[in-house]
Every structure is written in C-alpha cells, then in structure tokens.
Enzyme design. Structure first.
Site, PDB file in Angstrom:
ATOM      1  CD  GLU A 186      -8.191   2.690  -2.675  1.00  0.00           C
ATOM      2  OE1 GLU A 186      -8.449   1.615  -3.272  1.00  0.00           O
ATOM      3  OE2 GLU A 186      -7.776   2.726  -1.505  1.00  0.00           O
ATOM      4  CG  ASN A 210      -3.783   7.687   3.927  1.00  0.00           C
ATOM      5  OD1 ASN A 210      -2.770   7.511   3.272  1.00  0.00           O
ATOM      6  ND2 ASN A 210      -4.962   7.258   3.505  1.00  0.00           N
ATOM      7  NE  ARG A 213      -3.556   2.361   2.581  1.00  0.00           N
ATOM      8  CZ  ARG A 213      -4.195   2.762   3.663  1.00  0.00           C
ATOM      9  NH1 ARG A 213      -4.059   2.109   4.811  1.00  0.00           N
ATOM     10  NH2 ARG A 213      -4.976   3.821   3.609  1.00  0.00           N
ATOM     11  CG  HIS A 214      -0.818   4.933  -1.014  1.00  0.00           C
ATOM     12  ND1 HIS A 214      -0.981   5.786   0.051  1.00  0.00           N
ATOM     13  CD2 HIS A 214      -2.051   4.519  -1.362  1.00  0.00           C
ATOM     14  CE1 HIS A 214      -2.264   5.902   0.342  1.00  0.00           C
ATOM     15  NE2 HIS A 214      -2.942   5.132  -0.512  1.00  0.00           N
ATOM     16  CG  HIS A 246      -4.468   2.884  -4.191  1.00  0.00           C
ATOM     17  ND1 HIS A 246      -4.035   4.145  -3.888  1.00  0.00           N
ATOM     18  CD2 HIS A 246      -4.237   2.703  -5.528  1.00  0.00           C
ATOM     19  CE1 HIS A 246      -3.566   4.734  -4.994  1.00  0.00           C
ATOM     20  NE2 HIS A 246      -3.688   3.872  -5.990  1.00  0.00           N
ATOM     21  NE  ARG A 265      -3.802   7.492  -2.565  1.00  0.00           N
ATOM     22  CZ  ARG A 265      -4.812   8.003  -3.240  1.00  0.00           C
ATOM     23  NH1 ARG A 265      -4.701   9.199  -3.808  1.00  0.00           N
ATOM     24  NH2 ARG A 265      -5.958   7.339  -3.362  1.00  0.00           N
TER      25      ARG A 265
END
Length: 198
Positions: A95, A21, A14-15, A158, A68
């Site tokens: 995503e 976030n 995952r980024h 993602h 990202r």
C-alpha cells in the site's frame, strides 16, 4: 504520464476490511490484519469471480505481501477451490505509505497538521505526506508490475494501489483516480482502458 496498455483484462481486488478501516485510520505501510467482516468480504469477492464463469486456471494470481492482502488472496483461492498458497507475491504492490500520519484518522491529521492536510486535499495525486509517498510515486513503483503482466490476472492489493493502477492503465484520469472509492468485497475489472465494478 505514459499509459501502460494491456491487451487482456485484469481483476483488481482490495483486501477485506481491517479494524483500522472500520475506525477510519490511515494504515498504509502498517501490517494490520483482516477482521471478521474482512474475511467474509474476501469470500464475497471469490463468489463474484466465480459468477463470471472465467477459466481461472489460465489466470495469474498476484498479491501484495502485506498480511491483509495475503489472507484475502488465500480465502479467495480457497473459496474458488484452488490451493490457497499457490500465488505470487510482489513487494511493489504494498500500500501507499502515509509516513508519520499512519495510525491517525483523517480528522486527527487535519487537527494536528492542518497546513499539510490542506495541501494534500488540494493535490491528492502529487502531495507527499511527511515521510510518506504520493500517488505519483506509487504509480512509478507499480509501473513495472503492470508492464510485466503477460495474461489475465487477479491482483489482490490495496485501495491506493488500485487507484494508481487505474491511472496507469488509462482507466481513470489521475485526479479522478486519486479520489475514487475502492470497495472491499467487490472486483474491479480493468480492460482496454476502461474499468467496471463486478
């Protein structure tokens, strides 16, 4: 749902963290950049891969085209001593989209759109947010990516994509996959219908 069986492991990343976030905002299709912690997490993921002593020259490296994910991939590859820009991008790894909910926190969604928020909580896999996507839809979007993999791969994308990939490969049941935590800075190895954090 038909399972995609892979005869080799894949490594899902995952980024790293973004400011959204950190704030708990639904970013989905919004192209939010990494923050400083997110950049550090990308380096941590690379070090976890390095510790496995894998022949990474024999791997494919594939990323979502969102900034990202691309920055995470480039930091990861640079940390491993590879040319940062030599990897593939796949539009289908973007995503999951939350439509008109993007930019809101889940608390804000529940306050503004309580009936739809409740409906999604009852069926997180199948529910389609307004102007958005369900996990079921995302799974079908990424199915051709999974079916097209030909060897061990590092896939930087993602949280939603990782959840869908777990369900698609039989590493998690759909209802379980939809609620799993997908951690930043860690690696999720998927092999023979099993998943483990490394």
């Amino acid at each position: 749902m038909e399972t995609v069986r892979l005869s080799f492991p894949i490594y899902l990343v995952r980024h790293g963290e973004t400011d959204w976030n950190l704030e708990g905002r639904l970013q989905g299709g919004r192209d939010i950049p990494l923050n400083d912690l997110g950049r550090a997490q990308a380096g941590e993921a690379a070090l976890r891969l390095r510790k496995l002593m894998l022949p990474l020259d024999d791997f494919d490296f594939i990323a979502s085209p969102m900034s990202r994910a691309r920055e995470t991939m480039e930091i990861l590859r640079n940390t491993l001593g590879f040319n940062p820009g030599e990897y593939d991008q796949d539009e289908r790894l973007r995503e999951i989209t939350f439509g008109s909910w993007e930019g809101l926190t889940w608390r804000e969604v529940k306050a503004r759109d309580p009936d739809r928020a409740r409906a999604r909580e009852q069926d997180k896999w199948g529910y389609v947010p307004p102007e958005g996507e369900s996990y079921r839809m995302l799974c079908e979007r990424i199915r051709p990516v999974a079916e097209g993999l030909r060897r061990q791969s590092v896939i930087v994308s993602h949280g939603g994509v990782a959840r869908a990939m777990l369900a698609l490969t039989g590493a998690a049941e759909r209802h379980e996959a939809a609620t799993m935590d997908i951690w930043q800075g860690r690696i999720l190895r998927v092999s023979d219908g099993q998943a483990e954090w490394i």
